[in-house]
Design a protein around this motif. Structure first.
Motif, PDB file in Angstrom:
ATOM      1  N   PRO A   9       0.824  -1.215   0.000  1.00 47.67           N
ATOM      2  CA  PRO A   9       0.000   0.000   0.000  1.00 47.67           C
ATOM      3  C   PRO A   9       0.858   1.265   0.000  1.00 47.67           C
ATOM      4  O   PRO A   9       1.984   1.278   0.518  1.00 47.67           O
ATOM      5  N   ALA A  10       0.314   2.299  -0.559  1.00 48.87           N
ATOM      6  CA  ALA A  10       1.012   3.586  -0.595  1.00 48.87           C
ATOM      7  C   ALA A  10       1.316   4.093   0.810  1.00 48.87           C
ATOM      8  O   ALA A  10       2.292   4.817   1.018  1.00 48.87           O
ATOM      9  N   SER A  11       0.533   3.683   1.797  1.00 52.53           N
ATOM     10  CA  SER A  11       0.759   4.143   3.165  1.00 52.53           C
ATOM     11  C   SER A  11       2.115   3.708   3.710  1.00 52.53           C
ATOM     12  O   SER A  11       2.729   4.430   4.498  1.00 52.53           O
ATOM     13  N   VAL A  12       2.602   2.551   3.274  1.00 57.65           N
ATOM     14  CA  VAL A  12       3.935   2.097   3.705  1.00 57.65           C
ATOM     15  C   VAL A  12       5.004   3.008   3.106  1.00 57.65           C
ATOM     16  O   VAL A  12       5.926   3.444   3.800  1.00 57.65           O
ATOM     17  N   VAL A  13       4.890   3.304   1.844  1.00 57.39           N
ATOM     18  CA  VAL A  13       5.854   4.177   1.174  1.00 57.39           C
ATOM     19  C   VAL A  13       5.836   5.557   1.826  1.00 57.39           C
ATOM     20  O   VAL A  13       6.886   6.117   2.139  1.00 57.39           O
ATOM     21  N   ARG A  14       4.651   6.084   2.053  1.00 54.92           N
ATOM     22  CA  ARG A  14       4.547   7.403   2.695  1.00 54.92           C
ATOM     23  C   ARG A  14       5.187   7.411   4.076  1.00 54.92           C
ATOM     24  O   ARG A  14       5.878   8.361   4.453  1.00 54.92           O
ATOM     25  N   ARG A  15       4.994   6.350   4.841  1.00 55.68           N
ATOM     26  CA  ARG A  15       5.551   6.280   6.197  1.00 55.68           C
ATOM     27  C   ARG A  15       7.077   6.285   6.175  1.00 55.68           C
ATOM     28  O   ARG A  15       7.718   6.970   6.962  1.00 55.68           O
ATOM     29  N   VAL A  16       7.664   5.516   5.273  1.00 54.05           N
ATOM     30  CA  VAL A  16       9.128   5.458   5.202  1.00 54.05           C
ATOM     31  C   VAL A  16       9.683   6.788   4.711  1.00 54.05           C
ATOM     32  O   VAL A  16      10.663   7.302   5.259  1.00 54.05           O
ATOM     33  N   ILE A  17       9.073   7.380   3.720  1.00 54.50           N
ATOM     34  CA  ILE A  17       9.526   8.683   3.223  1.00 54.50           C
ATOM     35  C   ILE A  17       9.387   9.758   4.301  1.00 54.50           C
ATOM     36  O   ILE A  17      10.256  10.618   4.446  1.00 54.50           O
ATOM     37  N   ALA A  18       8.340   9.698   5.097  1.00 52.82           N
ATOM     38  CA  ALA A  18       8.154  10.672   6.171  1.00 52.82           C
ATOM     39  C   ALA A  18       9.314  10.617   7.161  1.00 52.82           C
ATOM     40  O   ALA A  18       9.698  11.643   7.730  1.00 52.82           O
ATOM     41  N   THR A  19       9.884   9.442   7.361  1.00 51.87           N
ATOM     42  CA  THR A  19      11.037   9.304   8.247  1.00 51.87           C
ATOM     43  C   THR A  19      12.206  10.122   7.720  1.00 51.87           C
ATOM     44  O   THR A  19      12.926  10.757   8.491  1.00 51.87           O
ATOM     45  N   ARG A  22      11.726  13.757   8.585  1.00 52.89           N
ATOM     46  CA  ARG A  22      11.806  14.105  10.011  1.00 52.89           C
ATOM     47  C   ARG A  22      13.175  13.903  10.618  1.00 52.89           C
ATOM     48  O   ARG A  22      13.630  14.712  11.401  1.00 52.89           O
ATOM     49  N   GLU A  23      13.834  12.776  10.306  1.00 50.54           N
ATOM     50  CA  GLU A  23      14.959  12.422  11.163  1.00 50.54           C
ATOM     51  C   GLU A  23      16.127  11.707  10.522  1.00 50.54           C
ATOM     52  O   GLU A  23      17.148  11.512  11.183  1.00 50.54           O
ATOM     53  N   ALA A  24      16.047  11.272   9.300  1.00 48.23           N
ATOM     54  CA  ALA A  24      17.068  10.351   8.813  1.00 48.23           C
ATOM     55  C   ALA A  24      17.444  10.609   7.366  1.00 48.23           C
ATOM     56  O   ALA A  24      16.729  11.263   6.630  1.00 48.23           O
ATOM     57  N   LEU A  25      18.582  10.037   6.984  1.00 47.68           N
ATOM     58  CA  LEU A  25      19.010  10.042   5.589  1.00 47.68           C
ATOM     59  C   LEU A  25      18.733   8.702   4.932  1.00 47.68           C
ATOM     60  O   LEU A  25      18.774   8.572   3.716  1.00 47.68           O
ATOM     61  N   LEU A  26      18.462   7.680   5.761  1.00 49.79           N
ATOM     62  CA  LEU A  26      18.150   6.337   5.278  1.00 49.79           C
ATOM     63  C   LEU A  26      16.991   5.786   6.100  1.00 49.79           C
ATOM     64  O   LEU A  26      17.013   5.854   7.323  1.00 49.79           O
ATOM     65  N   GLY A  27      16.014   5.206   5.437  1.00 45.70           N
ATOM     66  CA  GLY A  27      14.891   4.598   6.143  1.00 45.70           C
ATOM     67  C   GLY A  27      14.527   3.278   5.488  1.00 45.70           C
ATOM     68  O   GLY A  27      14.669   3.131   4.270  1.00 45.70           O
ATOM     69  N   GLN A  28      14.090   2.316   6.282  1.00 46.12           N
ATOM     70  CA  GLN A  28      13.686   1.026   5.735  1.00 46.12           C
ATOM     71  C   GLN A  28      12.493   0.489   6.507  1.00 46.12           C
ATOM     72  O   GLN A  28      12.486   0.503   7.746  1.00 46.12           O
ATOM     73  N   ALA A  29      11.503   0.003   5.774  1.00 47.61           N
ATOM     74  CA  ALA A  29      10.353  -0.626   6.415  1.00 47.61           C
ATOM     75  C   ALA A  29      10.786  -1.932   7.057  1.00 47.61           C
ATOM     76  O   ALA A  29      11.617  -2.660   6.506  1.00 47.61           O
ATOM     77  N   ALA A  40      14.136   3.889   1.710  1.00 51.32           N
ATOM     78  CA  ALA A  40      14.253   5.237   1.160  1.00 51.32           C
ATOM     79  C   ALA A  40      15.668   5.736   1.438  1.00 51.32           C
ATOM     80  O   ALA A  40      16.173   5.605   2.546  1.00 51.32           O
ATOM     81  N   ILE A  41      16.284   6.264   0.397  1.00 49.77           N
ATOM     82  CA  ILE A  41      17.693   6.651   0.461  1.00 49.77           C
ATOM     83  C   ILE A  41      17.827   8.057  -0.105  1.00 49.77           C
ATOM     84  O   ILE A  41      17.401   8.323  -1.234  1.00 49.77           O
ATOM     85  N   THR A  42      18.412   8.951   0.652  1.00 48.74           N
ATOM     86  CA  THR A  42      18.601  10.310   0.150  1.00 48.74           C
ATOM     87  C   THR A  42      19.727  10.346  -0.881  1.00 48.74           C
ATOM     88  O   THR A  42      20.588   9.464  -0.924  1.00 48.74           O
ATOM     89  N   VAL A  64      22.577  -0.672   7.312  1.00 43.80           N
ATOM     90  CA  VAL A  64      22.878  -0.867   8.728  1.00 43.80           C
ATOM     91  C   VAL A  64      24.150  -0.127   9.120  1.00 43.80           C
ATOM     92  O   VAL A  64      24.199   0.565  10.147  1.00 43.80           O
ATOM     93  N   THR A  65      25.176  -0.240   8.303  1.00 44.39           N
ATOM     94  CA  THR A  65      26.455   0.416   8.585  1.00 44.39           C
ATOM     95  C   THR A  65      26.312   1.935   8.650  1.00 44.39           C
ATOM     96  O   THR A  65      27.018   2.595   9.404  1.00 44.39           O
ATOM     97  N   HIS A  66      25.371   2.470   7.893  1.00 42.53           N
ATOM     98  CA  HIS A  66      25.233   3.927   7.799  1.00 42.53           C
ATOM     99  C   HIS A  66      24.028   4.478   8.568  1.00 42.53           C
ATOM    100  O   HIS A  66      23.563   5.586   8.304  1.00 42.53           O
ATOM    101  N   GLY A  67      23.529   3.717   9.523  1.00 38.35           N
ATOM    102  CA  GLY A  67      22.530   4.242  10.453  1.00 38.35           C
ATOM    103  C   GLY A  67      21.111   4.314   9.963  1.00 38.35           C
ATOM    104  O   GLY A  67      20.399   5.275  10.278  1.00 38.35           O
ATOM    105  N   VAL A  68      20.670   3.304   9.228  1.00 38.44           N
ATOM    106  CA  VAL A  68      19.289   3.298   8.754  1.00 38.44           C
ATOM    107  C   VAL A  68      18.317   3.374   9.930  1.00 38.44           C
ATOM    108  O   VAL A  68      18.550   2.801  10.994  1.00 38.44           O
ATOM    109  N   VAL A  69      17.248   4.125   9.736  1.00 40.81           N
ATOM    110  CA  VAL A  69      16.157   4.157  10.694  1.00 40.81           C
ATOM    111  C   VAL A  69      15.131   3.132  10.229  1.00 40.81           C
ATOM    112  O   VAL A  69      14.637   3.196   9.102  1.00 40.81           O
TER     113      VAL A  69
END
Length: 85
Positions: A9-19, A22-29, A40-42, A64-69
């Protein structure tokens, strides 16, 4: 987002991008703590990540090495892909 997760669902994509916003350069569901898609990777990580990838291993070691949220998403989707059902 890989093509083997067409019912994500698009809600998963939106949630990871929102991270990223707010707080990170890398996010993973994650689903019940198990890493999954999407990630999501900047732009600041693209070149280094591209150089680190090797075959079909995926980006997880780099993330993981680069601090994924890790973003828990099991409340909105199972994280299942069609290759592993």
């Amino acid at each position: 987002m890989p093509v083997d997760a067409p019912d994500a669902p698009a809600s998963v994509v939106r949630r990871v991008i929102a991270t990223l916003r707010r707080e990170a350069l890398l996010g993973q569901a994650v689903y019940g703590g198990v890493p999954g898609h999407p990630a999501a990777i900047t732009l600041s990580h693209f070149a280094a990540l591209s150089a680190a990838l090797d075959g079909d291993r995926g980006a997880r070691p780099y993330l993981v090495t680069h601090g994924v949220v890790e973003v828990e998403c099991s409340d909105v989707w199972s994280g299942a892909d069609i290759d592993h059902r």
